[in-house]
Scaffold this motif. Structure first.
Motif, mmCIF file in Angstrom:
data_model
loop_
_atom_site.group_PDB
_atom_site.id
_atom_site.type_symbol
_atom_site.label_atom_id
_atom_site.label_comp_id
_atom_site.label_asym_id
_atom_site.label_seq_id
_atom_site.Cartn_x
_atom_site.Cartn_y
_atom_site.Cartn_z
ATOM 1 N N ALA A 509 -46.256 80.900 34.727
ATOM 2 C CA ALA A 509 -45.072 81.087 35.568
ATOM 3 C C ALA A 509 -43.906 80.248 35.053
ATOM 4 C CB ALA A 509 -45.398 80.722 37.013
ATOM 5 N N ALA A 510 -44.198 78.994 34.691
ATOM 6 C CA ALA A 510 -43.144 78.146 34.122
ATOM 7 C C ALA A 510 -42.606 78.752 32.830
ATOM 8 C CB ALA A 510 -43.692 76.743 33.870
ATOM 9 N N ASN A 511 -43.509 79.305 32.009
ATOM 10 C CA ASN A 511 -43.071 79.934 30.757
ATOM 11 C C ASN A 511 -42.163 81.127 31.008
ATOM 12 O OD1 ASN A 511 -44.242 78.192 28.958
ATOM 13 N ND2 ASN A 511 -45.997 79.499 28.472
ATOM 14 N N GLY A 512 -42.414 81.859 32.093
ATOM 15 C CA GLY A 512 -41.546 82.982 32.411
ATOM 16 C C GLY A 512 -40.111 82.536 32.640
ATOM 17 N N ILE A 513 -39.950 81.445 33.377
ATOM 18 C CA ILE A 513 -38.606 80.917 33.644
ATOM 19 C C ILE A 513 -38.006 80.326 32.373
ATOM 20 C CG2 ILE A 513 -37.346 79.152 34.945
ATOM 21 C CD1 ILE A 513 -39.394 79.611 37.221
ATOM 22 N N LEU A 514 -38.811 79.599 31.604
ATOM 23 C CA LEU A 514 -38.320 79.030 30.342
ATOM 24 C C LEU A 514 -37.867 80.125 29.386
ATOM 25 C CD1 LEU A 514 -41.100 76.324 29.801
ATOM 26 C CD2 LEU A 514 -38.720 75.889 30.436
ATOM 27 N N ALA A 515 -38.636 81.215 29.315
ATOM 28 C CA ALA A 515 -38.277 82.316 28.414
ATOM 29 C C ALA A 515 -36.962 82.962 28.833
ATOM 30 C CB ALA A 515 -39.397 83.351 28.394
ATOM 31 N N GLU A 516 -36.770 83.157 30.137
ATOM 32 C CA GLU A 516 -35.514 83.743 30.613
ATOM 33 C C GLU A 516 -34.315 82.883 30.229
ATOM 34 O OE1 GLU A 516 -37.113 86.072 34.630
ATOM 35 O OE2 GLU A 516 -35.627 84.469 34.790
ATOM 36 N N ASP A 517 -34.526 81.570 30.167
ATOM 37 C CA ASP A 517 -33.427 80.654 29.857
ATOM 38 C C ASP A 517 -33.367 80.276 28.384
ATOM 39 O OD1 ASP A 517 -32.692 80.712 32.492
ATOM 40 O OD2 ASP A 517 -33.774 78.893 33.044
ATOM 41 N N LEU A 519 -35.601 78.798 26.429
ATOM 42 C CA LEU A 519 -36.155 77.485 26.103
ATOM 43 C C LEU A 519 -37.568 77.615 25.531
ATOM 44 C CD1 LEU A 519 -34.936 75.474 29.227
ATOM 45 C CD2 LEU A 519 -33.851 75.682 26.977
ATOM 46 N N ARG A 520 -38.021 76.539 24.919
ATOM 47 C CA ARG A 520 -39.335 76.529 24.275
ATOM 48 C C ARG A 520 -40.444 76.688 25.313
ATOM 49 N NH1 ARG A 520 -40.707 71.348 20.782
ATOM 50 N NH2 ARG A 520 -38.600 71.907 20.054
ATOM 51 N N LEU A 521 -41.414 77.523 25.004
ATOM 52 C CA LEU A 521 -42.526 77.763 25.913
ATOM 53 C C LEU A 521 -43.550 76.636 25.827
ATOM 54 C CD1 LEU A 521 -43.157 81.580 25.333
ATOM 55 C CD2 LEU A 521 -41.535 80.469 26.887
ATOM 56 N N GLU A 522 -44.390 76.570 26.845
ATOM 57 C CA GLU A 522 -45.510 75.637 26.845
ATOM 58 C C GLU A 522 -46.706 76.286 26.153
ATOM 59 O OE1 GLU A 522 -45.843 72.416 28.204
ATOM 60 O OE2 GLU A 522 -43.653 72.549 28.249
ATOM 61 N N PRO A 523 -47.455 75.532 25.343
ATOM 62 C CA PRO A 523 -48.632 76.117 24.684
ATOM 63 C C PRO A 523 -49.731 76.422 25.700
ATOM 64 C CG PRO A 523 -48.561 73.748 24.325
ATOM 65 C CD PRO A 523 -47.274 74.111 25.013
ATOM 66 N N ILE A 524 -50.460 77.490 25.459
ATOM 67 C CA ILE A 524 -51.586 77.856 26.317
ATOM 68 C C ILE A 524 -52.765 78.229 25.429
ATOM 69 C CG2 ILE A 524 -52.464 79.509 28.015
ATOM 70 C CD1 ILE A 524 -49.687 79.674 29.195
ATOM 71 N N VAL A 525 -53.896 77.596 25.692
ATOM 72 C CA VAL A 525 -55.136 77.842 24.952
ATOM 73 C C VAL A 525 -56.156 78.435 25.915
ATOM 74 C CG1 VAL A 525 -57.034 76.764 23.677
ATOM 75 C CG2 VAL A 525 -54.679 75.981 23.324
ATOM 76 N N THR A 526 -56.902 79.425 25.457
ATOM 77 C CA THR A 526 -57.886 80.082 26.308
ATOM 78 C C THR A 526 -59.232 80.174 25.593
ATOM 79 O OG1 THR A 526 -57.704 82.389 25.555
ATOM 80 C CG2 THR A 526 -55.981 81.581 27.009
ATOM 81 N N VAL A 527 -60.245 80.559 26.351
ATOM 82 C CA VAL A 527 -61.522 80.955 25.757
ATOM 83 C C VAL A 527 -61.328 82.334 25.127
ATOM 84 C CG1 VAL A 527 -62.827 79.634 27.466
ATOM 85 C CG2 VAL A 527 -62.356 82.064 27.876
ATOM 86 N N PRO A 528 -62.286 82.822 24.335
ATOM 87 C CA PRO A 528 -62.162 84.169 23.765
ATOM 88 C C PRO A 528 -61.910 85.226 24.836
ATOM 89 C CG PRO A 528 -63.975 83.008 22.721
ATOM 90 C CD PRO A 528 -63.496 82.129 23.838
ATOM 91 N N LEU A 529 -61.027 86.151 24.520
ATOM 92 C CA LEU A 529 -60.640 87.165 25.491
ATOM 93 C C LEU A 529 -61.712 88.231 25.684
ATOM 94 C CD1 LEU A 529 -57.887 85.784 24.835
ATOM 95 C CD2 LEU A 529 -56.834 88.026 25.110
ATOM 96 N N LYS A 530 -62.597 88.388 24.694
ATOM 97 C CA LYS A 530 -63.608 89.439 24.757
ATOM 98 C C LYS A 530 -64.996 88.861 24.494
ATOM 99 C CE LYS A 530 -60.442 93.026 23.060
ATOM 100 N NZ LYS A 530 -60.235 94.088 22.035
#
Length: 548
Positions: A509-517, A519-530
């Motif tokens: 959600a924060a990245n959505g607002i940062l992208a609209e303005d 600004l640099r996004l926050e990194p996000i790391v996940t487990v494998p998607l599949k």
């Protein structure tokens, strides 16, 4: 001149080739094992996936940033608020309760003969693959964490199923379940199990929910004739949804099993804080928010929300952007008729449903549970008891209560009993006797114990993950510029559960607002998607059994 000594006697030198051959033979299965682990890791693309990689050339902040309202002070709301406040946004956080943290929150209650003590909404496990949640914790000054000794399920018979020592590599860890007798090879290779159990290795969000969101976990267990002890293991993951088997979507269970067991190599052992959540977690976050100029408005529920020509209005105050991080029950009254929003947005957010009731009951008693039981143990449910936490063995504040005399001097244990999904036919007056009776049957050493103090709460504010709900679940992006959702009820673009889902949605959600303005996004790391076998065609027998 000193003669060189032989390292082996002449009589044993002929044994060296055989010894080398023996070592070589022993190395073959070990090398095969390492190769298999590497193959599994490669097939999953590694265990950490970069979902968002920020552009280092993008600016971190800029002047004249718009104001942001964050609705809800749980983990999702706090993650979004802290992220945006650190970037210079004027943030206002609305929370209806007197404390922050939501289900990870804590409050002082006069339960010790009129004296106050800290009580929380239950024990939480901090797993190593909670990448977003761990990032939040690492960014603030929190209390010390301890590691659980073992992941234990206490069965109805009193037997303990233990997971310590299980090989943590996905798929190979299934052999740990086999060795512990949760299922047999016959169960795995005979119909219908051989045709059904593959669903847990084939997780892929779109296909999994399209095929199995209309099937309940209970129906799967019946049609698949799941062995009782394997069902016990599945139930452990099902509890993450606060739902009975008949209501829980099979697709959600597949996602949970993928996330916790088949997509990461950290195993089931986890960490937990040794301080109360307020002192150990929430206070440092609140202090940083206030130091950054954010306005934290506790005891201020969101009563009014609308979209305006200039942006949004919350409780009569204007904002340029809003993050919706409220509990499920608060969404309908606020959003179904929210002025200025498109009908589809109002319907999706406003239709999020709450799950079943859940119970947290903390009791101070005059007998102690046996030493071999870990601080947190899952119990095979008869009707209500899902887990027991021994707070007197690890939490600093509880130990201080006992040492200082604030608690009754006869207190020998402080236990927290959990029911994650109260059966609909269990009336409120029967919940405590049912929980206590099951506690005594699991731990007979407590027979005759008296409750000296207690704190008890029944809530119904967790999101429903029932059959057929996924298609209409809101995503982080609402389609309305400046309006984003962040909560464990949000449909995420990657697998995550509970605290990790909340924190990850906050960053998104924060990245959505940062992208609209810009600004640099926050990194996000996940487990494998599949899953390891995602994309495999479903066996004909499975289609016939499940209709999917």
């Amino acid at each position: 001149m000193v003669e060189p000594r032989l390292l082996v006697s002449p009589g044993t030198s002929s044994m060296l080739p055989w010894f080398g051959l023996l070592l070589g033979l022993l190395a073959i299965p070990f090398a095969f094992f390492l190769g298999l682990k590497a193959l599994i890791r490669a097939r999953l693309g590694g265990y950490k996936h970069e979902f968002v990689r920020p552009d280092p050339s993008a600016p971190l902040t800029k002047e004249a940033l718009r104001s942001v309202a964050v609705l809800g002070g749980g983990v999702a709301g706090l993650t979004a608020a802290l992220t945006l406040a650190r970037r210079g946004y004027p943030v206002t956080l609305y929370e209806k309760k007197a404390f922050l943290g939501g289900k990870l929150g804590s409050q002082r209650e006069p339960v010790l003969a009129g004296q106050e003590t800290w009580v929380s909404h239950g024990f939480h496990a901090f797993f190593p693959h909670y990448h977003s949640f761990r990032r939040l914790l690492d960014s603030v000054r929190i209390c010390e964490l301890e590691s659980i000794d073992d992941y234990v399920i206490c069965e109805k018979s009193g037997a303990m199923t233990r997971f310590r020592g299980v090989e943590p590599t996905p798929v190979l860890n299934l052999f740990g379940l086999l060795r512990r007798g949760l299922f047999s090879l016959k169960d795995a290779v005979s119909a219908p199990g051989r045709d059904l159990y593959g669903v847990f290795l084939e997780y892929e969000a779109d296909a999994t929910f399209r095929r199995y969101d209309s099937v309940s976990y209970a129906e799967f267990a019946r049609r698949g004739r799941v062995p009782p002890r394997l069902k016990l293991a599945f139930n452990t993951f099902a509890r993450a949804f606060f739902a009975d088997e008949e209501k829980l979507s099979l697709a959600q269970l597949i996602k949970a099993f993928h996330f916790y067991y088949l997509s990461q190599d950290g195993g089931l052992l986890y960490e937990y804080p040794i301080r109360d959540y307020e002192a150990g977690l929430m206070r440092p976050i609140a202090e940083e928010l206030e130091s950054l100029g954010a306005e934290v408005r506790t005891l201020d529920p969101v009563r009014e929300f609308s979209r305006t020509l200039e942006g949004f209005q919350v409780n009569g105050r204007p904002y340029g952007a809003v993050v919706v991080a409220l509990d499920a029950p608060a969404l309908g009254p606020l959003f179904l008729d929210a002025p200025g929003l498109p009908e589809e947005t109002r319907r999706r957010i406003g239709s999020v449903r709450a799950g079943q009731r859940y119970v947290v009951w903390r009791i101070w008693i005059d007998k102690d549970i046996r030493e071999s039981v870990p601080v947190f143990v899952i119990t095979e449910r008869e009707r209500a008891l899902d887990a027991v936490t021994a707070f007197h063995r690890f939490e600093v504040e509880t130990k201080e209560d006992l040492k200082s005399g604030r608690a009754d001097p006869k207190t020998r244990a402080v236990l927290e009993l959990h029911c994650y999904a109260v059966p609909d036919d269990l009336v409120d007056a029967e919940i405590k006797p049912t929980l206590f009776g099951e506690l005594l049957r699991r731990f007979p050493e407590l027979e005759g114990a008296s409750v000296l103090h207690e704190w008890y709460v029944v809530e119904q504010n967790f999101s429903a993950f029932h059959v057929g709900l996924e298609a209409d679940r809101p995503t982080v992006e609402t389609g309305v510029p400046g309006l984003y959702c962040a909560a464990d009820w949000v449909k995420l673009p990657f697998p995550a559960m509970l605290l990790e889902a909340a924190a990850a949605s906050g960053y998104l959600a924060a990245n959505g607002i940062l992208a609209e303005d810009g600004l640099r996004l926050e990194p996000i790391v996940t487990v494998p998607l599949k899953g390891l076998m995602a994309g495999m065609p479903a066996p004909k027998t499975r289609v016939e059994l499940l209709g999917a």
